[in-house]
Design a protein around this motif. Sequence first.
Motif, PDB file in Angstrom:
ATOM      1  N   ALA A  95       0.832  -1.207   0.000  1.00 23.37           N
ATOM      2  CA  ALA A  95       0.000   0.000   0.000  1.00 23.37           C
ATOM      3  C   ALA A  95       0.865   1.256   0.000  1.00 23.37           C
ATOM      4  CB  ALA A  95      -0.923  -0.010   1.213  1.00 23.37           C
ATOM      5  N   ARG A  96       1.981   1.224   0.710  1.00 22.24           N
ATOM      6  CA  ARG A  96       2.899   2.376   0.755  1.00 22.24           C
ATOM      7  C   ARG A  96       3.468   2.656  -0.638  1.00 22.24           C
ATOM      8  NH1 ARG A  96       5.768   0.463   4.397  1.00 22.24           N
ATOM      9  NH2 ARG A  96       4.732   1.415   6.196  1.00 22.24           N
ATOM     10  N   LYS A  97       3.811   1.601  -1.358  1.00 17.23           N
ATOM     11  CA  LYS A  97       4.334   1.766  -2.715  1.00 17.23           C
ATOM     12  C   LYS A  97       3.252   2.303  -3.654  1.00 17.23           C
ATOM     13  CE  LYS A  97       7.840  -1.882  -2.387  1.00 17.23           C
ATOM     14  NZ  LYS A  97       8.255  -3.235  -2.868  1.00 17.23           N
ATOM     15  N   ARG A  98       2.008   1.829  -3.464  1.00 13.84           N
ATOM     16  CA  ARG A  98       0.907   2.316  -4.290  1.00 13.84           C
ATOM     17  C   ARG A  98       0.725   3.822  -4.094  1.00 13.84           C
ATOM     18  NH1 ARG A  98      -2.594  -2.402  -4.644  1.00 13.84           N
ATOM     19  NH2 ARG A  98      -1.206  -3.979  -5.570  1.00 13.84           N
ATOM     20  N   TRP A  99       0.758   4.235  -2.829  1.00 10.52           N
ATOM     21  CA  TRP A  99       0.556   5.652  -2.544  1.00 10.52           C
ATOM     22  C   TRP A  99       1.726   6.494  -3.053  1.00 10.52           C
ATOM     23  CZ3 TRP A  99      -3.154   8.943  -1.470  1.00 10.52           C
ATOM     24  CH2 TRP A  99      -4.390   8.419  -1.091  1.00 10.52           C
ATOM     25  N   ALA A 100       2.909   5.946  -3.103  1.00 10.69           N
ATOM     26  CA  ALA A 100       4.048   6.671  -3.670  1.00 10.69           C
ATOM     27  C   ALA A 100       3.793   6.989  -5.141  1.00 10.69           C
ATOM     28  CB  ALA A 100       5.330   5.858  -3.516  1.00 10.69           C
ATOM     29  N   ALA A 101       3.108   6.070  -5.826  1.00 15.66           N
ATOM     30  CA  ALA A 101       2.777   6.276  -7.242  1.00 15.66           C
ATOM     31  C   ALA A 101       1.552   7.173  -7.425  1.00 15.66           C
ATOM     32  CB  ALA A 101       2.547   4.928  -7.918  1.00 15.66           C
ATOM     33  N   MET A 102       0.604   7.132  -6.480  1.00  8.50           N
ATOM     34  CA  MET A 102      -0.660   7.845  -6.609  1.00  8.50           C
ATOM     35  C   MET A 102      -0.605   9.284  -6.136  1.00  8.50           C
ATOM     36  SD  MET A 102      -2.898   4.651  -5.114  1.00  8.50           S
ATOM     37  CE  MET A 102      -3.894   5.715  -4.095  1.00  8.50           C
ATOM     38  N   ALA A 103       0.187   9.566  -5.101  1.00 12.01           N
ATOM     39  CA  ALA A 103       0.168  10.863  -4.421  1.00 12.01           C
ATOM     40  C   ALA A 103       0.382  12.025  -5.386  1.00 12.01           C
ATOM     41  CB  ALA A 103       1.229  10.892  -3.323  1.00 12.01           C
ATOM     42  N   GLY A 104      -0.537  12.974  -5.353  1.00 15.35           N
ATOM     43  CA  GLY A 104      -0.440  14.146  -6.212  1.00 15.35           C
ATOM     44  C   GLY A 104      -0.811  13.888  -7.657  1.00 15.35           C
ATOM     45  N   GLY A 105      -1.227  12.671  -7.964  1.00 17.64           N
ATOM     46  CA  GLY A 105      -1.585  12.324  -9.336  1.00 17.64           C
ATOM     47  C   GLY A 105      -3.016  11.846  -9.431  1.00 17.64           C
ATOM     48  N   SER A 106      -3.260  11.023 -10.433  1.00 16.80           N
ATOM     49  CA  SER A 106      -4.619  10.515 -10.638  1.00 16.80           C
ATOM     50  C   SER A 106      -4.576   9.099 -11.171  1.00 16.80           C
ATOM     51  CB  SER A 106      -5.400  11.415 -11.604  1.00 16.80           C
ATOM     52  OG  SER A 106      -4.793  11.424 -12.882  1.00 16.80           O
ATOM     53  N   GLY A 107      -5.697   8.422 -11.053  1.00 14.30           N
ATOM     54  CA  GLY A 107      -5.836   7.073 -11.574  1.00 14.30           C
ATOM     55  C   GLY A 107      -7.272   6.830 -11.985  1.00 14.30           C
ATOM     56  N   ASP A 108      -7.498   5.765 -12.708  1.00 14.90           N
ATOM     57  CA  ASP A 108      -8.848   5.416 -13.155  1.00 14.90           C
ATOM     58  C   ASP A 108      -9.330   4.204 -12.375  1.00 14.90           C
ATOM     59  OD1 ASP A 108      -9.128   7.386 -15.256  1.00 14.90           O
ATOM     60  OD2 ASP A 108      -7.629   6.233 -16.357  1.00 14.90           O
ATOM     61  N   LEU A 109     -10.406   4.394 -11.616  1.00 14.60           N
ATOM     62  CA  LEU A 109     -11.002   3.306 -10.853  1.00 14.60           C
ATOM     63  C   LEU A 109     -12.029   2.620 -11.740  1.00 14.60           C
ATOM     64  CD1 LEU A 109     -13.168   2.000  -8.773  1.00 14.60           C
ATOM     65  CD2 LEU A 109     -10.794   2.016  -8.035  1.00 14.60           C
ATOM     66  N   LEU A 110     -11.792   1.361 -12.077  1.00  9.61           N
ATOM     67  CA  LEU A 110     -12.705   0.600 -12.926  1.00  9.61           C
ATOM     68  C   LEU A 110     -13.453  -0.425 -12.081  1.00  9.61           C
ATOM     69  CD1 LEU A 110     -10.139   1.374 -14.869  1.00  9.61           C
ATOM     70  CD2 LEU A 110     -11.284  -0.158 -16.451  1.00  9.61           C
ATOM     71  N   THR A 111     -14.764  -0.463 -12.244  1.00  7.09           N
ATOM     72  CA  THR A 111     -15.572  -1.465 -11.558  1.00  7.09           C
ATOM     73  C   THR A 111     -16.379  -2.240 -12.591  1.00  7.09           C
ATOM     74  OG1 THR A 111     -15.744  -0.122  -9.566  1.00  7.09           O
ATOM     75  CG2 THR A 111     -17.339  -1.890  -9.813  1.00  7.09           C
ATOM     76  N   GLY A 112     -16.111  -3.547 -12.661  1.00  9.00           N
ATOM     77  CA  GLY A 112     -16.887  -4.422 -13.530  1.00  9.00           C
ATOM     78  C   GLY A 112     -18.152  -4.849 -12.816  1.00  9.00           C
ATOM     79  N   HIS A 113     -19.248  -4.954 -13.549  1.00  5.98           N
ATOM     80  CA  HIS A 113     -20.547  -5.341 -12.984  1.00  5.98           C
ATOM     81  C   HIS A 113     -21.138  -6.479 -13.809  1.00  5.98           C
ATOM     82  CE1 HIS A 113     -19.956  -1.250 -11.576  1.00  5.98           C
ATOM     83  NE2 HIS A 113     -20.991  -1.341 -10.759  1.00  5.98           N
ATOM     84  N   ALA A 114     -21.775  -7.412 -13.126  1.00  5.28           N
ATOM     85  CA  ALA A 114     -22.510  -8.483 -13.803  1.00  5.28           C
ATOM     86  C   ALA A 114     -23.822  -8.692 -13.061  1.00  5.28           C
ATOM     87  CB  ALA A 114     -21.706  -9.771 -13.833  1.00  5.28           C
TER      88      ALA A 114
END
Length: 206
Positions: A95-114
């Motif tokens: 999680a710490r590594k993820r936040w190092a990549a995310m902090a101050g930036g943006s990402g796309d949250l994808l949710t698949g539905h069925a």
Amino acid sequence: MRFVLASASPARLAVLRAAGIDASVMVSGVDEDAVAATLTDPGPAELVTALASAKAAAVAETVAGGESDSVVVGCDSMLSIGGEMVGKPGTAEVARKRWAAMAGGSGDLLTGHAVTRVEGGRRVREATGTQSTRVRFVAPDPDELEAYLGTGEPLQVAGAFTLDGLGGWFVEGIDGDPSSVIGISLPLTRRLLAEVGVRVVDLWRP
């Protein structure tokens, strides 16, 4: 008609309850890695939709043995950050590594539905779709990040953050559907229910 949520996510259940749906919860037990391994170089939308469909199908098989007609809804969320699809980090280190990549930036949250409709003890219809929402993150200072990781919240959620919990302090904004970021898109679920012949208003609690 019974509404069955094929997910253990309390956040998804809370969204449904707030929106008038008294959902039953049945966890699918699907091996996500095994499902992903059956796909050949899947795109992000294909991956999350395949996982959602596998979860809905597994629960629908169980539900089909009952007497009541049902709709089963499966979901799967991942964050696309820097071209990489990531799910639940599982550990504070990841999680710490993820936040190092995310902090101050943006990402796309994808949710698949069925959405699978079960009638007369058998599956009769299925509809699938994916919702993508851009999430913009602030840069928590080191003490804030360690405090957040210490709560355990980011370890068990897609992308290592929540919008409706402690992680909301570190989300600057979103472009798209907020319910999808929490875990289940209400607008998309409504459309998929319509595709299998169910009106969402008929599912609202009295």
